[in-house]
Design a protein around this motif. Structure first.
Motif, PDB file in Angstrom:
ATOM      1  N   UNK A 108      12.338  -2.861  11.495  1.00  0.00           N
ATOM      2  CA  UNK A 108      13.752  -3.229  11.387  1.00  0.00           C
ATOM      3  C   UNK A 108      14.488  -2.965  12.692  1.00  0.00           C
ATOM      4  N   UNK A 109      14.201  -1.824  13.316  1.00  0.00           N
ATOM      5  CA  UNK A 109      14.851  -1.501  14.585  1.00  0.00           C
ATOM      6  C   UNK A 109      14.483  -2.517  15.663  1.00  0.00           C
ATOM      7  N   UNK A 110      13.236  -2.956  15.646  1.00  0.00           N
ATOM      8  CA  UNK A 110      12.807  -3.954  16.646  1.00  0.00           C
ATOM      9  C   UNK A 110      13.521  -5.292  16.426  1.00  0.00           C
ATOM     10  N   UNK A 123      16.111  -7.235  18.936  1.00  0.00           N
ATOM     11  CA  UNK A 123      15.911  -8.625  19.334  1.00  0.00           C
ATOM     12  C   UNK A 123      17.187  -9.446  19.135  1.00  0.00           C
ATOM     13  N   UNK A 124      17.878  -9.208  18.001  1.00  0.00           N
ATOM     14  CA  UNK A 124      19.124  -9.936  17.746  1.00  0.00           C
ATOM     15  C   UNK A 124      20.183  -9.597  18.788  1.00  0.00           C
ATOM     16  N   UNK A 125      20.277  -8.324  19.155  1.00  0.00           N
ATOM     17  CA  UNK A 125      21.255  -7.889  20.151  1.00  0.00           C
ATOM     18  C   UNK A 125      20.960  -8.494  21.508  1.00  0.00           C
ATOM     19  N   UNK A 173      23.592 -10.840  23.757  1.00  0.00           N
ATOM     20  CA  UNK A 173      24.064 -10.343  25.053  1.00  0.00           C
ATOM     21  C   UNK A 173      23.544 -11.183  26.204  1.00  0.00           C
ATOM     22  N   UNK A 174      22.323 -11.663  26.103  1.00  0.00           N
ATOM     23  CA  UNK A 174      21.769 -12.454  27.206  1.00  0.00           C
ATOM     24  C   UNK A 174      22.399 -13.849  27.262  1.00  0.00           C
ATOM     25  N   UNK A 187      15.196  -3.944  27.679  1.00  0.00           N
ATOM     26  CA  UNK A 187      14.442  -2.691  27.728  1.00  0.00           C
ATOM     27  C   UNK A 187      14.391  -2.041  26.352  1.00  0.00           C
ATOM     28  N   UNK A 188      15.506  -2.144  25.600  1.00  0.00           N
ATOM     29  CA  UNK A 188      15.533  -1.578  24.263  1.00  0.00           C
ATOM     30  C   UNK A 188      14.543  -2.286  23.347  1.00  0.00           C
ATOM     31  N   UNK A 189      14.458  -3.614  23.493  1.00  0.00           N
ATOM     32  CA  UNK A 189      13.510  -4.375  22.688  1.00  0.00           C
ATOM     33  C   UNK A 189      12.075  -3.920  22.977  1.00  0.00           C
TER      34      UNK A 189
END
Length: 373
Positions: free
Chosen positions: A102-104, A108-110, A114-115, A147-149
């Motif tokens: 779920x965190x991944x 990905x949605x974020x 943002x991109x 990087x978070x992804x």
């Protein structure tokens, strides 16, 4: 008595004396049994002791902690690499995996939002629709999200690995032994005790010990052959001969300081699993073939007061000669002679104690088994 008759009597008496002397000389010669030695090819062998070791051994250990729910094998069975052996309660690991997934997805949605924003701002900077600072901030947020992804994906992979490890699988193929745990037992990744041990027994090692001096001789024999692979046969603890032949594979690279010996390792096929790790065996190494070997009957070789081997042979003049000989092992009831005797020598094997060197003897050939000819 007439003169002629007297001369005849004297002549007869002298002839009788001569014949008696000849018979006496002839009867004084001792009779000995000899064996004519023949050079022939001979396989040089040495006997060593050793123990069986498994070709492959793997201890089954947990890589995650938890409660054992199931044992999925029968003790003593053959297992294959990758086969499930134990099942650990996976509920907590499944929950961790779902959370990481779920965190991944959230990351990905974020990053997508943002991109896209950073891409739009980059286009507006040229027409001064946004400030350069806002465009730079949007681009930085996009990179941070990427990087978070990557971090969330790595956490997901780690959770997946832990979840998979709740099903403990066989690391190698082989025969599995006794299980040390039962369903309900708590295990941990850092525990010292193995859950079970798997041993590959289709082939086995036989570790043998040999003195360093004998090893040098063994290497010389091996180099004299067309192949440096030496054949090995086994005698089991019950005295029976193992049906399959093995081959010498390697030699330890160092000599044991305390014993002065080295370890030799042979490999044997073991299709019926007759050889088990820990068994004591005797091994016979075929070191090479000596093409002109001399085998002398043991009754023809004696030892002097110093323990040196000697032999009595009869020369071409039927006189006894004493030889110093060097032996190198036995073959049945014969000594293998390396020095002192040669092809064609007539070795005294019967009547040795009745003659001395230099004495003329009467020779009787003795065939194998002691029969005279």
């Amino acid at each position: 008595m007439k003169i002629n008759e007297l001369m005849f009597v004297l002549a007869f008496a002298l002839t009788a004396c001569d014949n008696s002397s000849a018979v006496s000389v002839s009867s004084s010669q001792a009779e000995v049994g000899v064996k004519v030695l023949k050079a022939a090819p001979y396989v040089v062998q040495s006997e060593l002791t050793g123990r069986i070791k498994a070709y492959l051994t793997a201890e089954v250990r947990p890589q995650v902690g938890g409660i054992i729910q199931q044992r999925l094998f029968k003790e003593g069975d053959n297992v294959v690499a990758g086969q499930p052996l134990y099942q650990i309660d996976s509920a907590s690991y499944q929950a961790s995996y779902d959370e990481a997934a779920a965190a991944w997805k959230n990351a990905q949605a974020t990053v997508d939002a943002d991109c896209r924003k950073a891409k739009r701002y980059a286009g507006l900077v040229s027409v001064e629709g946004v400030s350069r600072q806002d465009a730079d901030d949007a681009r930085a947020a996009c990179e941070q999200d990427k990087a978070s992804v990557a971090g969330k994906k790595a956490a997901l992979e780690s959770a997946k690995i832990d979840l998979q490890r709740t099903r403990i699988r066989a690391p190698i193929s082989g025969r599995i032994g006794i299980s040390s745990v039962t369903p309900g037992a708590l295990v941990s990744a850092a525990q010292d005790d193995a859950l079970a041990t798997i041993r590959s027994l289709d082939r086995v090692y036989v570790d043998l010990t040999q003195s360093s001096g004998d090893l040098l001789r063994l290497r010389k024999q091996a180099l004299a052959k067309s192949s440096t692979t030496l054949n090995v046969s086994l005698t089991l603890e019950d005295g029976s001969t193992y049906a399959h032949q093995g081959q010498l594979e390697l030699t330890e690279v160092a000599v044991d300081d305390e014993t002065g010996s080295v370890t030799l390792r042979a490999v044997f096929p073991n299709p019926q699993y007759q050889l088990l790790p820990g068994m004591f065996v005797r091994a016979t190494l075929e070191e090479g073939v000596r093409n002109d070997a001399i085998l002398a009957p043991q009754q023809g070789i004696t030892r002097d007061a110093s323990g040196n081997a000697t032999a009595l042979v009869v020369n071409a003049n039927n006189k006894v000669e004493k030889r110093s000989v060097v032996t190198s092992g036995t073959s049945g009831s014969n000594w293998l002679i390396t020095q002192g005797l040669q092809d064609g020598d007539r070795l005294i094997v019967e009547g040795v104690s009745k003659v001395i060197p230099g004495e003329t003897v009467k020779v009787v050939n003795v065939e194998t088994g002691g029969e005279k000819s």
